[in-house]
Scaffold this motif. Structure first.
Motif, PDB file in Angstrom:
ATOM      1  N   ASP A  14       0.065  37.797  28.795  1.00 39.10           N
ATOM      2  CA  ASP A  14      -0.191  38.815  29.816  1.00 39.10           C
ATOM      3  C   ASP A  14      -0.730  38.142  31.076  1.00 39.10           C
ATOM      4  N   GLU A  15      -0.059  38.365  32.193  1.00 35.76           N
ATOM      5  CA  GLU A  15      -0.452  37.772  33.459  1.00 35.76           C
ATOM      6  C   GLU A  15      -1.113  38.786  34.380  1.00 35.76           C
ATOM      7  N   VAL A  16      -1.239  40.028  33.916  1.00 33.91           N
ATOM      8  CA  VAL A  16      -1.779  41.095  34.749  1.00 33.91           C
ATOM      9  C   VAL A  16      -3.159  41.519  34.277  1.00 33.91           C
ATOM     10  N   VAL A  17      -3.296  41.880  33.020  1.00 31.19           N
ATOM     11  CA  VAL A  17      -4.604  42.220  32.467  1.00 31.19           C
ATOM     12  C   VAL A  17      -5.175  40.956  31.842  1.00 31.19           C
ATOM     13  N   LEU A  67       4.792  43.356  31.365  1.00 30.96           N
ATOM     14  CA  LEU A  67       5.791  44.402  31.507  1.00 30.96           C
ATOM     15  C   LEU A  67       6.625  44.564  30.248  1.00 30.96           C
ATOM     16  N   ALA A  68       7.089  43.447  29.712  1.00 31.79           N
ATOM     17  CA  ALA A  68       8.017  43.504  28.584  1.00 31.79           C
ATOM     18  C   ALA A  68       7.405  44.163  27.359  1.00 31.79           C
ATOM     19  N   ILE A  69       6.112  43.986  27.154  1.00 35.61           N
ATOM     20  CA  ILE A  69       5.499  44.543  25.946  1.00 35.61           C
ATOM     21  C   ILE A  69       5.554  46.070  25.958  1.00 35.61           C
ATOM     22  N   GLY A  70       5.594  46.663  27.144  1.00 33.13           N
ATOM     23  CA  GLY A  70       5.690  48.112  27.222  1.00 33.13           C
ATOM     24  C   GLY A  70       7.102  48.629  27.378  1.00 33.13           C
TER      25      GLY A  70
END
Length: 285
Positions: free
Chosen positions: A221-224, A254-257
């Protein structure tokens, strides 16, 4: 408003990713419509899946595009699935989750009541991506949601905020930047580590009694960031790292969601733990 919005965009490069931009082409500016069998208010939950599932999108997302993968996946498994738009800003179509998190939680409260009334169910389950995995906790804690929600499943949720790998600390170097974000996109400010909303939310513990919690995160994760800040502490919590289930999974925020079969399988397991099956690299999303 258009001029103010343009000026706001000049200070958003770092935070524009905060908690899940949806990259799909927006489907519609209108209210949610039936798509691949979801948002069907005539749907009645089955004995096998007695609770409707409500999907809460991430920041800059909307009720359709964020769920083009997961919603049909759950519908095909027999669930009544619904999704809402929340956190809308005046003059900003399609890209939502930008309004104050507290107000978004109240929108969710209204939507839950609508879904329960339509389906006849006593409780719902909520699945949220990014901000959509954190914001429902405000509803649970402050707006009566604990009595109406059985389970909350967060996909890369910013439960304790994000520092975007330290980038949020750079805001102090740009005079006025934080003020612009606070004023024009408060939903972003509310997700920064140490925000008033997050401090109130996590004070006294991460969970409320009676709700089952699952957090599904990725180490990429690069966002959270840091990714472990997504995890919750408390009773009836299951924290899942997708790489523990499939070391080959390279999904990021993104991809995880949007498309990760491992995350989708774990979501299905969390919704129906009595019939959970092992999640592996061969899980089919």
């Amino acid at each position: 408003m258009q001029l103010r919005w343009s000026r706001t965009l000049t200070v958003l490069p770092a935070l524009a990713l905060a908690a899940g931009i949806t990259t799909a082409t927006p489907a519609s500016a209108d209210a949610p419509t039936v798509s691949s069998g979801w948002n069907n208010f005539d749907c009645k939950p089955s004995a096998e899946h007695p609770r409707p599932v409500i999907l809460a999108h991430g920041t800059f997302g909307n009720s359709i595009d964020n769920w083009l993968g997961l919603a049909p996946y759950l519908v095909a498994r027999g669930y009544c699935v619904f999704s809402l738009d929340y956190g809308q800003l005046p003059g900003v179509p399609l890209f939502h989750g930008l309004g104050p998190v507290d107000a978004s939680a109240q929108q969710l409260a209204t939507y839950v009541d609508r879904v329960l009334a339509a389906t006849g169910a006593r409780k719902t389950d909520i699945v949220g991506h990014s901000q959509g995995g954190m914001m429902p906790r405000v509803y649970l804690k402050f707006y009566g949601g604990a009595d109406k929600v059985n389970a909350l499943i967060g996909l890369a949720p910013d439960n304790h905020g994000t520092d975007l790998d330290g980038l949020t600390r750079l805001l102090d170097l740009f005079p006025g930047a934080k003020d612009y974000i606070d004023k024009f996109t408060p939903g972003l400010s509310d997700q920064i580590v140490g925000s008033d909303v997050l401090n109130r939310l996590n004070e006294g513990g991460d969970t409320v009694p009676g709700v089952h919690y699952t957090v599904i995160a990725t180490r990429y994760d690069e966002v959270v960031t840091p990714y472990k800040s997504q995890f919750l502490d408390g009773p009836d919590v299951r924290n899942v790292l997708v790489q523990d289930l499939c070391p080959l999974d390279l999904s990021e925020h993104l991809a995880i969601g949007l498309a990760d079969p491992v995350a989708f399988h774990e979501t299905a397991n969390a919704l129906d733990p009595a019939h959970a099956t092992p999640t592996t690299c061969l899980s089919n999303g």
